[in-house]
Design a protein around this motif. Sequence first.
Motif, mmCIF file in Angstrom:
data_model
loop_
_atom_site.group_PDB
_atom_site.id
_atom_site.type_symbol
_atom_site.label_atom_id
_atom_site.label_comp_id
_atom_site.label_asym_id
_atom_site.label_seq_id
_atom_site.Cartn_x
_atom_site.Cartn_y
_atom_site.Cartn_z
ATOM 1 N N ASP A 27 1.079 -1.320 -0.049
ATOM 2 C CA ASP A 27 0.030 0.014 0.049
ATOM 3 C C ASP A 27 1.001 1.383 -0.074
ATOM 4 O O ASP A 27 1.557 1.547 0.972
ATOM 5 N N ASP A 28 1.114 1.779 -1.211
ATOM 6 C CA ASP A 28 1.963 2.941 -1.514
ATOM 7 C C ASP A 28 1.734 4.130 -0.267
ATOM 8 O O ASP A 28 2.619 4.697 0.187
ATOM 9 N N SER A 29 0.613 4.434 -0.287
ATOM 10 C CA SER A 29 0.146 5.538 0.665
ATOM 11 C C SER A 29 0.440 5.374 2.062
ATOM 12 O O SER A 29 0.922 6.197 3.059
ATOM 13 N N TYR A 30 0.365 4.048 2.577
ATOM 14 C CA TYR A 30 0.949 3.836 3.892
ATOM 15 C C TYR A 30 2.388 3.641 3.995
ATOM 16 O O TYR A 30 2.951 4.134 4.909
ATOM 17 N N ILE A 31 3.008 3.011 3.115
ATOM 18 C CA ILE A 31 4.184 2.986 2.917
ATOM 19 C C ILE A 31 5.220 4.569 3.042
ATOM 20 O O ILE A 31 6.211 4.632 3.588
ATOM 21 N N GLU A 32 4.482 5.370 2.462
ATOM 22 C CA GLU A 32 5.199 6.867 2.311
ATOM 23 C C GLU A 32 5.075 7.317 3.626
ATOM 24 O O GLU A 32 5.836 8.331 3.852
ATOM 25 N N ASN A 33 4.156 7.001 4.562
ATOM 26 C CA ASN A 33 4.054 7.634 5.994
ATOM 27 C C ASN A 33 5.482 7.279 6.582
ATOM 28 O O ASN A 33 5.523 7.996 7.808
ATOM 29 N N GLY A 34 6.272 6.439 6.336
ATOM 30 C CA GLY A 34 7.448 6.115 7.127
ATOM 31 C C GLY A 34 7.334 5.297 8.132
ATOM 32 O O GLY A 34 8.659 5.448 8.984
ATOM 33 N N ASN A 35 6.495 4.621 8.667
ATOM 34 C CA ASN A 35 6.510 3.652 9.765
ATOM 35 C C ASN A 35 7.553 2.687 9.580
ATOM 36 O O ASN A 35 7.971 2.079 10.610
ATOM 37 N N TYR A 36 7.595 2.246 8.371
ATOM 38 C CA TYR A 36 8.630 1.101 7.953
ATOM 39 C C TYR A 36 9.563 1.698 7.019
ATOM 40 O O TYR A 36 9.305 2.292 6.184
ATOM 41 N N TRP A 147 11.498 -5.131 5.247
ATOM 42 C CA TRP A 147 10.594 -4.063 5.702
ATOM 43 C C TRP A 147 10.937 -4.117 7.434
ATOM 44 O O TRP A 147 10.598 -5.243 7.892
ATOM 45 N N TYR A 148 11.051 -3.132 8.006
ATOM 46 C CA TYR A 148 11.329 -3.180 9.372
ATOM 47 C C TYR A 148 10.883 -1.814 10.320
ATOM 48 O O TYR A 148 10.819 -0.799 9.507
ATOM 49 N N THR A 149 10.753 -2.125 11.438
ATOM 50 C CA THR A 149 10.384 -0.696 12.218
ATOM 51 C C THR A 149 11.515 -0.534 13.096
ATOM 52 O O THR A 149 11.480 0.690 13.773
ATOM 53 N N ASP A 150 12.408 -1.446 13.399
ATOM 54 C CA ASP A 150 13.443 -1.154 14.453
ATOM 55 C C ASP A 150 14.947 -1.576 13.917
ATOM 56 O O ASP A 150 14.742 -2.824 13.749
ATOM 57 N N GLU A 151 15.721 -0.771 13.551
ATOM 58 C CA GLU A 151 16.986 -1.218 12.788
ATOM 59 C C GLU A 151 17.698 -2.026 13.786
ATOM 60 O O GLU A 151 18.491 -2.809 13.078
ATOM 61 N N LYS A 152 17.699 -1.932 14.961
ATOM 62 C CA LYS A 152 18.642 -2.769 15.866
ATOM 63 C C LYS A 152 18.092 -4.143 15.885
ATOM 64 O O LYS A 152 18.751 -4.997 15.933
ATOM 65 N N LYS A 153 16.711 -4.513 15.465
ATOM 66 C CA LYS A 153 16.424 -5.749 15.783
ATOM 67 C C LYS A 153 16.475 -6.446 14.537
ATOM 68 O O LYS A 153 16.371 -7.935 14.538
#
Length: 170
Positions: A27-36, A147-153
């Motif tokens: 979903d491009d609109s979601y991806i663009e929001n930057g959560n991931y 696709w990730y939310t936390d780079e350390k993980k």
Amino acid sequence: MMSNISKAEIKEIKRNLPDYKKIIEQDDSYIENGNYKKIFISVFDHWLTNEEASEMIFVDENLDELKARRKKFEIVAEELYKATDIYFWKYKRNHRMVLKKPMDYKDVLRKCDFDNLWSQSGRRYSLILPEFSAIYSEEWDWTNIIWYTDEKKIVPILKIAERAGLNILK
């Protein structure tokens, strides 16, 4: 055989991977929001130019190279299976996404189908990895996306990819 997952597992996935369905569905609109954020795992050590791409991506006639590339991605899946819980998704009726857990490594091999991986196959599977707050998705050009939310993980995933002979591209 894949097994159903518990409510506790679903809760854990949703906690570590909010709106994971939107990432899987791209979903491009979601991806663009930057959560991931995303990082790439590739057989190539750099982003290819157009000229390089036409020469280096399409190796389907070179059986030795094809098998070597397949093996690298298979090693990543095998090591991830050993390291953490993996979940797969599929659609049921009415475009309803359901998650399943592989019962053993043979289930992972069946789903990922590495023996039929070639230069233009892609988007056949995504590994949902809640412990790493990541989704590992196959792409078509010998480059996969995390696709990730936390780079350390995701550090363990990157180490697995490097040990398998793959490269990290940002």
